[in-house]
Write a protein that holds these residues in place. Structure first.
Motif, short mmCIF file in Angstrom:
data_model
loop_
_atom_site.label_atom_id
_atom_site.label_comp_id
_atom_site.label_asym_id
_atom_site.label_seq_id
_atom_site.Cartn_x
_atom_site.Cartn_y
_atom_site.Cartn_z
N LEU A 18 -13.18 24.31 12.31
CA LEU A 18 -13.06 23.16 13.23
C LEU A 18 -14.40 22.81 13.86
O LEU A 18 -14.69 21.63 14.08
CB LEU A 18 -12.01 23.44 14.30
N GLN A 22 -17.46 18.99 14.70
CA GLN A 22 -17.82 18.56 16.06
C GLN A 22 -19.24 17.99 16.13
O GLN A 22 -20.17 18.66 16.57
CB GLN A 22 -17.66 19.73 17.02
N PHE A 36 -9.95 26.50 21.40
CA PHE A 36 -9.06 25.95 20.38
C PHE A 36 -7.71 26.64 20.40
O PHE A 36 -7.63 27.87 20.43
CB PHE A 36 -9.67 26.11 18.98
N ILE A 73 -7.40 14.26 10.70
CA ILE A 73 -8.03 14.07 12.00
C ILE A 73 -7.46 12.78 12.58
O ILE A 73 -7.24 11.81 11.87
CB ILE A 73 -9.57 13.92 11.84
N ALA A 86 -7.44 17.60 15.38
CA ALA A 86 -7.10 18.00 14.01
C ALA A 86 -5.60 18.20 13.98
O ALA A 86 -5.04 18.88 14.85
CB ALA A 86 -7.82 19.29 13.62
N LEU A 123 -10.09 18.58 19.48
CA LEU A 123 -11.50 18.83 19.13
C LEU A 123 -12.43 18.36 20.25
O LEU A 123 -13.45 18.99 20.52
CB LEU A 123 -11.87 18.09 17.85
N CYS A 146 -7.35 22.94 6.35
CA CYS A 146 -7.69 24.35 6.54
C CYS A 146 -6.41 25.16 6.54
O CYS A 146 -5.47 24.86 7.25
CB CYS A 146 -8.43 24.52 7.87
#
Length: 180
Positions: A18, A22, A36, A73, A86, A123, A146
């Protein structure tokens, strides 16, 4: 007083993936990797009695472990975007766990938000970011994926507001039953 929420933590490898997203958004306050999580329920401010009631209510939950995948996203805030996230696949086991958490907390007397559960990991929070810029970022990273990764527990977190970001601490952890 305690500011509480219930969430899934993320494996380090997922959190690291993640962080690679960014960048490149004007006005983004990127969330630190240690913050997170995937929120299942936001409880809010509560006293010691409420804290104990939350711990007791959550300890009664019996739900199976499962695998989770993050994908896509998106943004929150229609005309004025306020966050980037995400997405998480709305797997039946995740929805089942979230419903059990919400039901247990409501039965314990908590007045939870009524908005529809949208599984995600925040995020960044946005300030002054244009809708075009947020949508462009989401489109550019829309194929992000992911996982899957195992989810074997969930947690009661406390949140303390800091100068630049909130500090989250796990107050209690709850194991999910083996699904095999």
């Amino acid at each position: 007083m305690h500011r509480l929420f219930v969430a899934l933590s993320l494996p380090e490898i997922v959190a690291d993936a993640l962080t690679t997203l960014q960048y490149g958004v004007e006005g983004a306050r990127w969330r630190p990797v240690e913050n997170f999580h995937l929120t299942l329920a936001f409880i809010g401010e509560t006293d010691r009695h409420g804290f104990d009631a939350a711990i007791d209510a959550l300890s009664e939950i019996d739900a199976p472990s499962f695998e989770l995948r993050l994908s896509g996203i998106g943004t929150f805030g229609d005309k004025k975007p306020h966050s980037l996230w995400a997405g998480a696949d709305a797997a039946p086991a995740l929805l089942h766990l979230q419903a059990k958490v919400e039901t247990a907390l409501r039965r314990a007397g908590f007045d939870l938000e009524k908005r529809k559960f949208k599984p995600h990991v925040t995020l960044a929070y946005l300030k002054g970011t244009t809708l075009h810029e947020a949508e462009s970022y989401a489109a550019q990273h829309g194929l992000f994926s992911c996982g899957p990764f195992p989810v074997e527990d969930f947690h009661l977190y406390s949140s303390k507001l800091g100068n630049t970001t909130s500090v989250y601490e796990i107050e209690a952890s709850y194991a999910l039953s083996s699904s095999r």
